[in-house]
Design an enzyme around this catalytic site. Sequence first.
Site, PDB file in Angstrom:
ATOM      1  N   CYS A 185     -12.068  25.490   2.380  1.00  0.00           N
ATOM      2  CA  CYS A 185     -12.250  27.163   2.725  1.00  0.00           C
ATOM      3  C   CYS A 185     -10.739  27.529   3.062  1.00  0.00           C
ATOM      4  CB  CYS A 185     -13.009  27.186   3.997  1.00  0.00           C
ATOM      5  SG  CYS A 185     -13.358  28.976   4.649  1.00  0.00           S
ATOM      6  N   GLY A 186     -10.309  28.508   2.436  1.00  0.00           N
ATOM      7  CA  GLY A 186      -9.198  29.021   2.467  1.00  0.00           C
ATOM      8  C   GLY A 186      -8.708  29.688   3.866  1.00  0.00           C
ATOM      9  N   ASN A 187      -9.493  30.403   4.252  1.00  0.00           N
ATOM     10  CA  ASN A 187      -9.290  31.154   5.402  1.00  0.00           C
ATOM     11  C   ASN A 187      -9.402  30.324   6.807  1.00  0.00           C
ATOM     12  OD1 ASN A 187      -8.636  33.670   4.415  1.00  0.00           O
ATOM     13  ND2 ASN A 187     -11.006  34.327   4.298  1.00  0.00           N
ATOM     14  N   ASN A 229     -14.079  24.368  -4.262  1.00  0.00           N
ATOM     15  CA  ASN A 229     -15.254  24.716  -4.195  1.00  0.00           C
ATOM     16  C   ASN A 229     -15.669  25.450  -5.500  1.00  0.00           C
ATOM     17  OD1 ASN A 229     -13.788  26.389  -3.234  1.00  0.00           O
ATOM     18  ND2 ASN A 229     -15.144  27.127  -1.817  1.00  0.00           N
ATOM     19  N   GLU A 254     -20.812  34.184  -0.447  1.00  0.00           N
ATOM     20  CA  GLU A 254     -20.327  32.985  -0.491  1.00  0.00           C
ATOM     21  C   GLU A 254     -21.472  31.939  -0.100  1.00  0.00           C
ATOM     22  OE1 GLU A 254     -17.304  30.113   2.583  1.00  0.00           O
ATOM     23  OE2 GLU A 254     -17.564  32.549   2.489  1.00  0.00           O
ATOM     24  N   CYS A 273     -12.673  35.981   1.821  1.00  0.00           N
ATOM     25  CA  CYS A 273     -13.006  34.559   1.317  1.00  0.00           C
ATOM     26  C   CYS A 273     -11.633  34.080   0.750  1.00  0.00           C
ATOM     27  CB  CYS A 273     -13.946  34.547   0.345  1.00  0.00           C
ATOM     28  SG  CYS A 273     -14.221  32.709  -0.781  1.00  0.00           S
TER      29      CYS A 273
END
Length: 305
Positions: A91-93, A170, A221, A230
């Site tokens: 998860c980038g954030n 992902n 998502e 996202c």
Amino acid sequence: MTPAPAATPPSVFFKGHGAQNDFIVLPDPLGELCLLPEDIRQLCDRRTGIGADGLLRAVHCTADPEAATMAGEAEWFMDYRNPDGTPAQMCGNGIRVFARYLIDAGHQHPGTIAIATRAGIRHVHVPVRSRDFRGPVTVLMGHPLLPGPDHIRVTAAGRSWPALHVDMGNPHAVAFVDDLTHPGDLHTPPTVTPAGAYPAGVTVNFVAVRGPRLLVARVHERGVGETRACGTGACAAVAAVLARTGRRPAASTRFTVDLPGGSLTVTANPDGTMELTGPAAIVAQGTLDLTAAVPAPRRSPVQVR
């Protein structure tokens, strides 16, 4: 008489967000918490729990079997769970919020931090000057992988678009649209065909190009629904744009990706790697009681206080 199981002691939790993509952070350095999917669903519920787009369990790599092989490269493992209780690779954030928590809690110093994820080691840079501020945080996202399922199509609100598969740790299906209203309200997950292309589900990105290095996007998502932002989706959108041109940038090139929750910056490097930069803030902290697991069909609810 069988003694009643001991209650799990109260746990501290933190709440943070990156471009309004929000997360619960649960410190669990020794890997002592037993979180069932129903616990995560209740904690992430916006009416009966704390509310979040996902949960980040902070555990030492040496204390978690999934991360033990990465202990030589990173101290902390980001155990990311979707709000439906399913695990996710990256998860980038979330990883930027995770890094902010580690620094705010005194577990790490500002600078570049190695963090273990199910997608492998990711390096996150938190500038020294942002120790007490909500300034931008950058994560090296690695190489996007495009070879994958072919002939992907995405359908939403009675419309259909071809989509490109992009793996950012992902899976993503990126569809280019003329108008971001065309996918509708996204309360219902978009339909992705062929049916067997993504047996574990996929994040769907609807992207419109508004300039040479400006994209606008909406994201449904996997395991979450539509989110305000996202990070992996922003990178997937840029990767899809570059794939359409068939060119790799000769110099590091910055793209702006505008999402409902704010703007993220994606830097595409000549070696094919990508960097994601955006806000990350811890906004609240509290305590919660996780009930002990019991061998019964129905468990007592998670109690938040």
